[in-house]
Write a protein that holds these residues in place. Structure first.
Motif, PDB file in Angstrom:
ATOM      1  N   GLY A  69       0.815  -1.214   0.000  1.00 16.35           N
ATOM      2  CA  GLY A  69       0.000   0.000   0.000  1.00 16.35           C
ATOM      3  C   GLY A  69       0.845   1.259   0.000  1.00 16.35           C
ATOM      4  N   ALA A  70       0.314   2.285  -0.616  1.00 19.83           N
ATOM      5  CA  ALA A  70       1.040   3.554  -0.748  1.00 19.83           C
ATOM      6  C   ALA A  70       1.307   4.223   0.595  1.00 19.83           C
ATOM      7  N   GLU A  71       0.494   3.907   1.611  1.00 18.25           N
ATOM      8  CA  GLU A  71       0.695   4.537   2.925  1.00 18.25           C
ATOM      9  C   GLU A  71       2.012   4.120   3.589  1.00 18.25           C
ATOM     10  N   TYR A  72       2.656   3.102   3.060  1.00 22.66           N
ATOM     11  CA  TYR A  72       3.942   2.651   3.606  1.00 22.66           C
ATOM     12  C   TYR A  72       5.120   3.108   2.760  1.00 22.66           C
ATOM     13  N   ALA A  73       4.913   4.081   1.901  1.00 20.57           N
ATOM     14  CA  ALA A  73       5.971   4.589   1.016  1.00 20.57           C
ATOM     15  C   ALA A  73       7.150   5.157   1.807  1.00 20.57           C
ATOM     16  N   ALA A  74       6.922   5.569   3.042  1.00 14.65           N
ATOM     17  CA  ALA A  74       8.017   6.111   3.861  1.00 14.65           C
ATOM     18  C   ALA A  74       9.115   5.087   4.102  1.00 14.65           C
ATOM     19  N   VAL A  75       8.818   3.815   3.925  1.00 18.19           N
ATOM     20  CA  VAL A  75       9.797   2.750   4.145  1.00 18.19           C
ATOM     21  C   VAL A  75      10.714   2.563   2.923  1.00 18.19           C
ATOM     22  N   ASN A  76      10.312   3.096   1.767  1.00 16.38           N
ATOM     23  CA  ASN A  76      11.069   2.882   0.530  1.00 16.38           C
ATOM     24  C   ASN A  76      12.564   3.166   0.675  1.00 16.38           C
ATOM     25  N   GLY A  77      12.932   4.186   1.399  1.00 17.93           N
ATOM     26  CA  GLY A  77      14.341   4.531   1.582  1.00 17.93           C
ATOM     27  C   GLY A  77      15.122   3.516   2.402  1.00 17.93           C
ATOM     28  N   TRP A  78      14.416   2.680   3.162  1.00 17.10           N
ATOM     29  CA  TRP A  78      15.059   1.685   4.028  1.00 17.10           C
ATOM     30  C   TRP A  78      15.007   0.277   3.461  1.00 17.10           C
ATOM     31  N   LEU A  79      14.348   0.093   2.332  1.00 14.84           N
ATOM     32  CA  LEU A  79      14.178  -1.259   1.794  1.00 14.84           C
ATOM     33  C   LEU A  79      15.498  -1.985   1.583  1.00 14.84           C
ATOM     34  N   TRP A  80      16.518  -1.255   1.129  1.00 13.27           N
ATOM     35  CA  TRP A  80      17.809  -1.899   0.892  1.00 13.27           C
ATOM     36  C   TRP A  80      18.391  -2.452   2.187  1.00 13.27           C
TER      37      TRP A  80
END
Length: 169
Positions: A69-80
């Motif tokens: 879901g788009a509401e979890y986009a804040a995690v994108n920078g930490w996915l790596w």
């Protein structure tokens, strides 16, 4: 919730290469094949981990929001880093199996020490998702390195119940 969503990536990075551990396990139980099996398996897991991290860097920002879901986009920078944690845990899991297959006496102490250390550090230093994630990743890497560097203290094969034949194998 954000950490939980990112943890999905950690679980994927941990379990995706599990076949390497399962294929290596029979060879880890044979003393003269153990080191070569461990070395080849670690190389395979590192290679898979590099591919996982590269895949997450390239595809993660597109696929992750679709999955959770788009509401979890804040995690994108930490996915790596979630992916690095999973890859490190996969290697720690292999090292644990190596020590268990060696009938190691201290593998439990190593794992419990890592768990307690991680809990204590996170309890006092948990300012952000990144901090907790860095601590968890460092713990996984430290546990794997400790498992590789601390000499194996194998049980005597004369102890009852530890012979392969006694297990029906």
């Amino acid at each position: 919730g954000l950490y939980g969503a990112g943890a999905i990536v950690t679980k994927a990075a941990l379990w995706l290469p599990y076949a390497v551990v399962m294929i290596a396990l029979p060879r880890l139980a044979v003393a003269h094949q153990r080191r070569d099996a461990l070395r080849m398996s670690i190389a395979a897991l590192v290679g898979i981990g590099v591919v996982e991290v590269a895949g997450v860097l390239v595809l993660g920002p597109t696929i992750f929001p679709l999955a959770v879901g788009a509401e979890y986009a804040a995690v994108n920078g930490w996915l790596w880093l979630f992916t690095v944690e999973g890859a490190a845990l996969a290697i720690a899991q292999l090292v644990t199996m190596y020590r268990v297959a060696s009938t190691d006496r201290i593998v439990g102490a190593l794992l419990w020490s890592a768990l307690v250390a991680e809990i204590v550090v996170v309890a006092f230093w948990h300012g952000s998702i990144g901090t907790i994630l860095a601590i968890a990743t460092t713990t996984a890497v430290t546990a794997a390195l400790a498992g590789l560097l601390i000499p194996v203290r194998a049980r005597s094969s004369a102890e009852p119940g530890l012979e392969l034949g006694s297990l029906g194998v």
